[in-house]
Enzyme design. Structure first.
Site, short mmCIF file in Angstrom:
data_model
loop_
_atom_site.label_atom_id
_atom_site.label_comp_id
_atom_site.label_asym_id
_atom_site.label_seq_id
_atom_site.Cartn_x
_atom_site.Cartn_y
_atom_site.Cartn_z
CG HIS A 67 -0.56 -0.16 2.52
ND1 HIS A 67 -1.41 -0.40 3.58
CD2 HIS A 67 0.67 -0.09 3.05
CE1 HIS A 67 -0.72 -0.47 4.68
NE2 HIS A 67 0.53 -0.28 4.40
CD GLU A 68 -0.50 5.22 1.66
OE1 GLU A 68 -0.48 6.01 0.71
OE2 GLU A 68 -1.47 5.09 2.43
#
Lengths: 595, 595
Positions: B440-441
């Protein structure tokens, strides 16, 4: 083709690399032929798909639970195990006299690999039953074989191995379960066993526990352990299920993976009424158990590699379907997105998975072939050599795939991105399931101590010389080809590095620095595994070039995975050996208070 | 001391290594003093223990669920977030004019690290709220700041970031959510957003979504994206909660980790009635969002490192308590068993965890210090340099700890053996939680493309020269000491290797071989991270030697972890660089059909 396993890979290894079809020339396998083996693999692939893969997630979501004092598992598990037994897989490798098909272990293991990839948790029940049956077949008395084997080979009874206790996990010498002789020649067991997979369930009529315990007056430590057969239910006439044998479930254990397998803590003899039979000689328990454990260790390695393979297969299918992004050289956002397999970084992660997981499969099937050779090779010297080589590499076969299988599953998650860690996709379960493999059947740390502290120097290093000779054969063959000669040189160099370091290790140990050397045994094991797998990849590349009728894409994929392993993985060997060879004792000298 | 985090480590990094107490000399922090920072850290540690660690497992076991159309989370989460807000942590770094304490970002991040270690899933709510608030504070109009910030700083409203869509994950240019202008100057949004953490819940009065969308007639790709503020509920008088703003929960997502964080798919404007405000300029959406993402990336790295640290702490406590086995040199089974920390292989796994997790913490807190420097360094050249350096290392701060934090958690499980994968112990949860961080990110693959494809050569390589100068300073200092001079030489050598390879990479890209080079960007990023962390370990070792009043055991542990990193980890850099530097394109040239 099954989604979870590529039969081309298994067949290529079995026939083209390991020449298992040549085994039919041996007396034990007389009358068999490749067509039979093909049929066995076909059946395994089909059953694995229809009866094992079908509930892999369902069994993960609905763990075994206690209901009215009984352990309940989802019904698909029993259906799977019935199908497995009905197809003859429990008996496949046993003597014809026992009702077996007398198939080579290499073939049987290759077939079993399909089940491991499809559903490792359900496959654990026959895994343990087969291992327990093999132990009874090899070490049991005629009466014990007659009493227990028929029902274990046809699936009416399942088996377990009961070693660990709450205070004795890796340290088996601290086992406290006691065995007291009874006047009728049987024994009474009393003690608690933990981490017993398949320890309690309603899937079979009976459960045959193989239990390590200590007889009265036995020496302390592992030398005082004896092995016992303990049926969950006493045996009535003709093996009918009798009353409970005072084996009680204390509790179910809940793990992050293998959730479909019941995992238990068991109390033996809470009411001093647990009847056991000694198997083999007193105080020889660990020696016998090691027969089972060594086999189980190779099986754990194969399972870890197959889970890696299953994740690879899934992420490969996903990468071909999922469209995201555009070529680096043509990022026009008005053009359609491309399948992510077109991105080089995704291909790198796919190649890594292929190289690591198929490398692990090759390693374990090579070991299975040595099991056959150690039992059936006509020449007694070669037979002995196969056994020595098998002893040397067993810890590597357990540990290496159980490091790199999970590493492969990690990459499968990465390819799926956010979907990868979502419980709607199978790859996160492979990752969780596979995390058990570096621990059970002897932690990887124990494997490394076994390799470096015992096996390297066993028989005055003869195992190492045998392995060196086999690697040397491949190097010589590869040097005939301009394409492979550079890889052969690299392999020879890295093997030389391992051998030189083994000699220095031996000298350190002789000089009394055993503890400092063993502190880095895990690194040496990783390096050792990498060199072995590089060798097996080079062997695969050579055989792929020569195999008749091999699909050209498959052949090129094999070559590319070999190149990948040499370019991306093999350079790590120097780094590990560099660290080990310093003998600095950095970990050894770190005092507990410093942490 | 909290079980999940060692405050000595965080304080040592904050003060002795990063000299954050010197920040009080700057105008923005005038009047502050170290005692205040100490108090902030004490409060964070206390609240993290009492309100976050207390339900880390409970929130994992009881995921957010839908009940009568509402998302329900366990009550401990709301209590935790109330306590967090009441203590002022949401506003701590903001301007005094906004009600903030104007604390340095370095201090605030160090405090936040306690919450991440205690309960990463509950910490995700303030994590996102702080990031969204920072974006509004920086880019919002005066009216937007006045409307949204007070309630986001006192915890009445939470924030989210809404980028991904089902067909646009890593490829943000394919975002299809549309924004249509309304006569009153607001916009109407329509589209589906996915992977929205904190996207729907009853924990706050309102949820302020920051949403990337495409305005009519905007250019295709990322250049046509604009950023919008979309409250979950319309704002009534005085910010009172009005009617629903046509933001609907499509479904909750179920992940392997971070289970306590609601993860959602959201439909914006199903009834063409979702009112949004543009923030910043049209078509500048991604530029603005990157402010939030870059901050979030460093925060993800810190969280990954803190999860690694939490696992280290737990396995350390376990290793001191659990007795198993005996010394290699004295295996007498009649002697009592020893704590497993006495086994060198266990100490190796503890040292590895310490070196990897604390290395990651140091890396991310160093980046936090650069955030402060880029904002408050009085000298304009130094201020600009801090920003350039921060840009260079941000992808490394996200990716490196999210590789090696999970690797650390893997070792924690290994130390606990069978208990490690049992759900009665926390280490398997750390492992599952941490598996999200490499994705994620922005996946680690994207971070690597950013580093190698953009950052290395940004500003004509000025960032690399700045980093080289800082590493050079440490090398020069270390060479003054006979103890550290050999490590300084190694570090200088490895940095030189990275720089030389960066030049060759630049030449390849210039020669049009961008795709082949980027295929191995992930390896270069790992090598880069290793060299940076080696540098920060050498810096820590130097500072530990000089820090007044440092506990001697802590000091020696720091030195040993530094030695460990140089002996066990740094040698891998040569292997990675060797592979990258071949520019063979092995992955690039592997055709999809070959797999």
């Amino acid at each position: 083709m099954a989604e979870f396993a590529d039969p081309r890979v298994l067949r290529f290894l079995l026939y083209d690399v390991l020449a298992a079809d040549r085994l039919v020339e041996r007396a034990r396998f007389a009358g068999q032929e490749r067509a039979i083996y093909d049929q066995v693999l076909d059946t395994a692939e089909r059953l694995a798909a229809s009866h094992f893969a079908n509930h892999n997630r369902a069994a993960d979501l609905a763990e075994p639970r206690l209901e009215n004092g009984k352990v309940v598992v989802i019904p698909e598990v029993e259906a799977a195990l019935d199908a497995f037994a009905d197809a003859g897989f429990l008996a496949a490798h046993h003597d014809a006299a026992l009702g077996g098909a007398q198939l080579p272990w290499t073939v049987v293991q290759t077939a079993f690999a399909f089940f491991q990839a499809a559903n490792i948790a359900t496959a654990a029940y026959p895994f343990l039953t087969i291992a327990a049956g093999n132990l009874i077949a090899r070490f049991g008395s005629d009466e014990q074989r007659a009493t227990f084997l028929p029902s274990m080979l046809d699936g009416r009874w399942f088996g377990t191995m009961c070693l660990s206790e709450p205070g004795a996990g890796s340290s088996l010498g601290d086992i406290r379960t006691t065995a007291t002789p009874a006047p009728d020649g049987t024994w009474r067991l009393k003690g608690t066993k933990q981490w017993i997979s398949g320890g309690e369930h309603q899937l079979s009529e009976n459960i045959i526990h193989l239990v390590l315990a200590r007889t009265e007056g036995a020496p302390p430590g592992v030398k005082g352990l004896s092995l016992f057969i303990v049926p969950r239910f006493r045996l009535g006439a003709g093996g009918a299920r009798g009353p409970s044998n005072d084996v009680a479930l204390i509790s179910l254990l809940h793990k992050m993976g293998y959730r479909g397998t019941t995992s238990t803590i068991l109390a033996f003899g809470e009411h001093d009424d647990c009847v056991a039979q000694l198997i083999g000689e007193r105080h020889q328990g660990l020696v016998l158990m090691f027969q089972m454990m060594n086999e189980a260790r190779i099986g754990v390695g194969l399972g870890a590699a197959m889970l890696g393979h299953a994740g690879y297969r899934y992420s490969l299918g996903y990468a071909k379907e999922r469209r995201q992004g555009r070529p680096i050289a043509a990022k026009d956002p008005t053009q359609p997105q491309i399948p992510i397999i077109e991105h080089a970084d995704v291909r790198r992660m796919l190649l890594a998975q292929k190289a690591l997981s198929e490398g692990g499969i090759a390693l374990c099937l090579y070991a299975a072939r040595l099991v056959d050779d150690a039992a059936t090779e006509p020449d007694p010297i070669r037979r002995r050599d196969a056994g020595l080589l098998l002893d040397l590499i067993t810890p590597v076969c357990k540990a290496w795939p159980s490091i790199h299988g999970p590493a492969s599953n990690d990459l499968a998650i990465q390819i799926l991105g956010g979907y990868g860690y979502t419980r709607d996709y199978p790859v996160e379960q492979y990752y969780r399931d596979n995390r058990l493999n570096p621990i059970h059947e002897g932690t990887n740390g124990i494997q490394a101590l076994d390799l470096v502290g015992r096996k390297l120097s066993a028989d005055a290093g003869h195992g190492m010389r045998l392995l060196g000779a086999r690697i040397g054969d491949t190097v010589d063959e590869a040097r005939q080809s301009s394409e492979f000669a550079p890889l052969a040189d690299k392999l020879a160099g890295e093997w030389g590095r391992l051998v030189a370091l083994a000699k220095r290790i031996d000298a350190e140990i002789t000089a009394g620095k055993r503890e400092a050397v063993l502190a880095d045994a895990s690194l040496y094991l990783e390096a050792f595994g990498h060199v072995m797998v590089a060798w097996l990849w080079l062997l695969q590349a050579l055989r792929a070039g020569a195999a008749p009728g091999l699909d050209d894409d498959f052949r090129r994929g094999t070559l590319q995975a070999c190149r990948y392993f040499f370019a991306y993985e093999l350079p790590k060997v120097a780094a590990w050996c560099d660290t080990v060879g310093r003998f600095e004792g950095i970990a050894l000298h770190a005092k507990p208070a410093w942490f």
